[in-house]
Design an enzyme around this catalytic site. Structure first.
Site, PDB file in Angstrom:
ATOM      1  N   ASP A 135       9.127  -5.960 -10.725  1.00  0.00           N
ATOM      2  CA  ASP A 135       8.145  -6.319  -9.454  1.00  0.00           C
ATOM      3  C   ASP A 135       6.974  -5.439  -9.898  1.00  0.00           C
ATOM      4  OD1 ASP A 135       7.242  -7.040  -7.215  1.00  0.00           O
ATOM      5  OD2 ASP A 135       7.957  -5.314  -6.244  1.00  0.00           O
ATOM      6  N   TYR A 137       2.395  -4.910  -9.246  1.00  0.00           N
ATOM      7  CA  TYR A 137       1.797  -4.407  -8.265  1.00  0.00           C
ATOM      8  C   TYR A 137       0.393  -4.743  -8.580  1.00  0.00           C
ATOM      9  CZ  TYR A 137       0.827  -0.159  -5.239  1.00  0.00           C
ATOM     10  OH  TYR A 137       0.488   0.460  -4.175  1.00  0.00           O
ATOM     11  N   HIS A 142      -4.114  -4.784  -2.157  1.00  0.00           N
ATOM     12  CA  HIS A 142      -2.963  -3.997  -1.711  1.00  0.00           C
ATOM     13  C   HIS A 142      -2.704  -2.695  -2.112  1.00  0.00           C
ATOM     14  CE1 HIS A 142       1.375  -3.585  -0.656  1.00  0.00           C
ATOM     15  NE2 HIS A 142       1.645  -3.453  -1.885  1.00  0.00           N
ATOM     16  N   ARG A 151      -1.871   8.188   0.329  1.00  0.00           N
ATOM     17  CA  ARG A 151      -2.074   9.425  -0.603  1.00  0.00           C
ATOM     18  C   ARG A 151      -3.734   9.700  -0.174  1.00  0.00           C
ATOM     19  NH1 ARG A 151      -0.335   5.787  -4.339  1.00  0.00           N
ATOM     20  NH2 ARG A 151      -2.728   5.451  -5.133  1.00  0.00           N
ATOM     21  N   GLN A 249      10.978   4.255   2.079  1.00  0.00           N
ATOM     22  CA  GLN A 249      10.176   4.440   0.896  1.00  0.00           C
ATOM     23  C   GLN A 249       9.028   5.878   0.651  1.00  0.00           C
ATOM     24  OE1 GLN A 249       7.543   0.919   0.733  1.00  0.00           O
ATOM     25  NE2 GLN A 249       6.484   1.910  -1.016  1.00  0.00           N
ATOM     26  N   LYS A 262      13.544  -0.674  -1.492  1.00  0.00           N
ATOM     27  CA  LYS A 262      13.551  -2.060  -1.730  1.00  0.00           C
ATOM     28  C   LYS A 262      14.441  -2.855  -2.502  1.00  0.00           C
ATOM     29  CE  LYS A 262       8.962  -1.487  -2.213  1.00  0.00           C
ATOM     30  NZ  LYS A 262       7.769  -2.437  -1.555  1.00  0.00           N
TER      31      LYS A 262
HETATM   32 CA    CA Z   1       6.928  -5.516  -3.952  1.00  0.00          CA
END
Ligand code: CA
Length: 426
Positions: A135, A137, A142, A151, A249, A262
């Site tokens: 996966d 990113y 996003h 953060r 998460q 996930k």
């Molecule tokens: Ca994802």
């Protein structure tokens, strides 16, 4: 490169309803079964599913570099053995067989009735046996949104995000086809940062709007795939819902990244739309600043204009579209992702799946997760039935759709849907 099968002027003897995702210019691949028979490779046109095992048995798919036995397999992996050139030849052959002026199948009543089935009578399965799942990113908005929430708004993008396509290795075993219900996961969370963690069903179940590509065989271990070679190793794309539990998460992800938040389920659409079919919808990617290292540079258009949307269907209610996004919002192209993935000599195999990461546009209604749409639950969405959602409730069905449209041709993916069931408390 032009592909005869993409010609907008092509028409089929199979009726294709207006607005269908599956005109003769698409010819996607999947695995279907009906009447309790074993699953086999199929394609789709309009509201009909075409059984490739029947066409192969009749000798209509010979001479393409694909063994007949591959058309009886319960996955597409065998059919993909011949790589891009064989699948391209197969798609072209199917295009010819389905064209309005080709009598071979059109005028053979017995064969046609055996090979063509009503789509609503066919059960669709996972198209490939997924060996490894990665996966990425790769949507800048996003990554920025998550960085702001989890953060620090001033340093939302970490220093590595612009120089390399960030990704992590996911879990292949829990990838499920559209229509498979998903149980709310349980796990460890820490709702009160000043108290010990607690155990229970996630209170922040989310979707992630993604698109995944499926690979052909790559190169042997130790060798890398360049950006120029990358698309030759990509079979096609599916819609991908990377279900996520935000409270699990945020507690577990430091320092190694997502784990149980996930890997409980990822849902995919059943039809693999080939890169060839998507070729007319290429667009240039974004300007990348700072300039990327040489091994990540590309020439030509490697972005794709694919309209994407997400709807929530509450139990007994009506659908509400909560997000409209587009695959064009990717900062990193699939060619760059695959080149980066293999630059250290990591091998990829037939049937590997690589997801884009959540695809968020730059407007709040284009954010590809509830985390962003409701800004971590601080701005709930109101659905058509008047109920509010911060995250996904038990009984909700999440539906994702995607399509391209240009010159009167619409190439679509159909949909990926999944209904959320209560946690199994045992
Ligand atoms: Ca994802």
């Amino acid at each position: 490169m032009t592909f005869p099968a993409n010609d907008p002027a092509l028409r089929s003897w199979v009726p294709v309803p207006a607005g269908s995702d599956f005109p003769i210019q698409n010819i996607p691949f999947g695995i279907g079964s009906w009447n309790g028979e074993p699953p086999v490779p199929v394609t789709r046109i309009g509201d009909r599913v075409v059984d490739l095992s029947i066409l192969a048995e009749a000798g209509l798919l010979d001479g393409l570099g694909i063994d007949r036995e591959a058309f009886n397999a319960p996955h597409l992996n065998d059919l993909m053995r011949g790589g891009k050139s064989a699948v391209r030849a197969l798609r072209q052959r199917l295009s010819e067989l389905l064209q309005a002026d080709t009598p071979t199948l059109r005028d053979n009543n017995d064969l046609r009735e055996e090979a063509l089935l009503a789509a609503d009578q066919v059960v669709m399965h996972l198209p490939v046996t997924v060996g490894d799942y990665t996966d990425f990113y790769s949507s800048r908005q996003h990554a920025y949104n998550v960085g702001v929430m989890f953060r620090d708004p001033k340093n939302a993008l970490l220093p590595n995000w612009l120089p390399l396509p960030v990704g992590y290795h996911g879990r292949a075993s829990s990838i499920v086809p559209s229509g498979t219900p998903v149980h709310r996961p349980q796990g460890q969370t820490r709702p009160d940062p000043n108290a010990p963690p607690v155990f229970g069903p996630t209170k922040q179940l989310d979707f992630e709007l993604e698109v995944a590509f499926i690979t052909f065989d790559g190169k042997p271990l130790g060798q890398r795939i360049s950006t120029a070679e990358a698309e030759d190793h990509i079979f096609g794309l599916v819609l991908f819902n990377d279900w996520s539990a935000r409270d699990i998460q945020s507690w577990e992800y430091v320092p190694l990244g997502p784990f149980l938040a996930k890997n409980f389920a990822s849902s995919i659409s059943p039809w693999v739309v080939t890169l060839d079919a998507l070729d007319p919808f290429r667009i240039p990617g974004p300007v990348q600043d700072p300039e990327v290292l040489p091994y990540l540079r590309t020439t030509g258009a490697h972005g794709f204009d694919i309209a994407l949307e997400v709807a929530i269907l509450p139990e007994g209610g009506a659908e509400t579209t909560v997000c409209r996004s587009n695959f064009r919002h990717m900062y990193w192209s699939m060619a760059q992702q695959l080149a980066h993935h293999t630059v250290n000599g990591c091998n990829v195999r037939r049937g590997d799946m690589m997801a884009s990461g959540t695809i968020s546009g730059d407007t709040p209604d284009s954010y590809g997760s509830m985390l962003e749409l409701t800004w971590r639950g601080t701005k709930p969405l109101t659905l058509a039935d008047g109920t509010e959602r911060k995250f996904i409730h038990d009984g909700d069905t999440v539906i994702m759709r995607g399509h391209c449209e240009k010159n009167g041709v619409r190439i679509g993916f159909g949909e990926v849907s999944g209904r959320v069931l209560p946690a199994i408390r045992s």
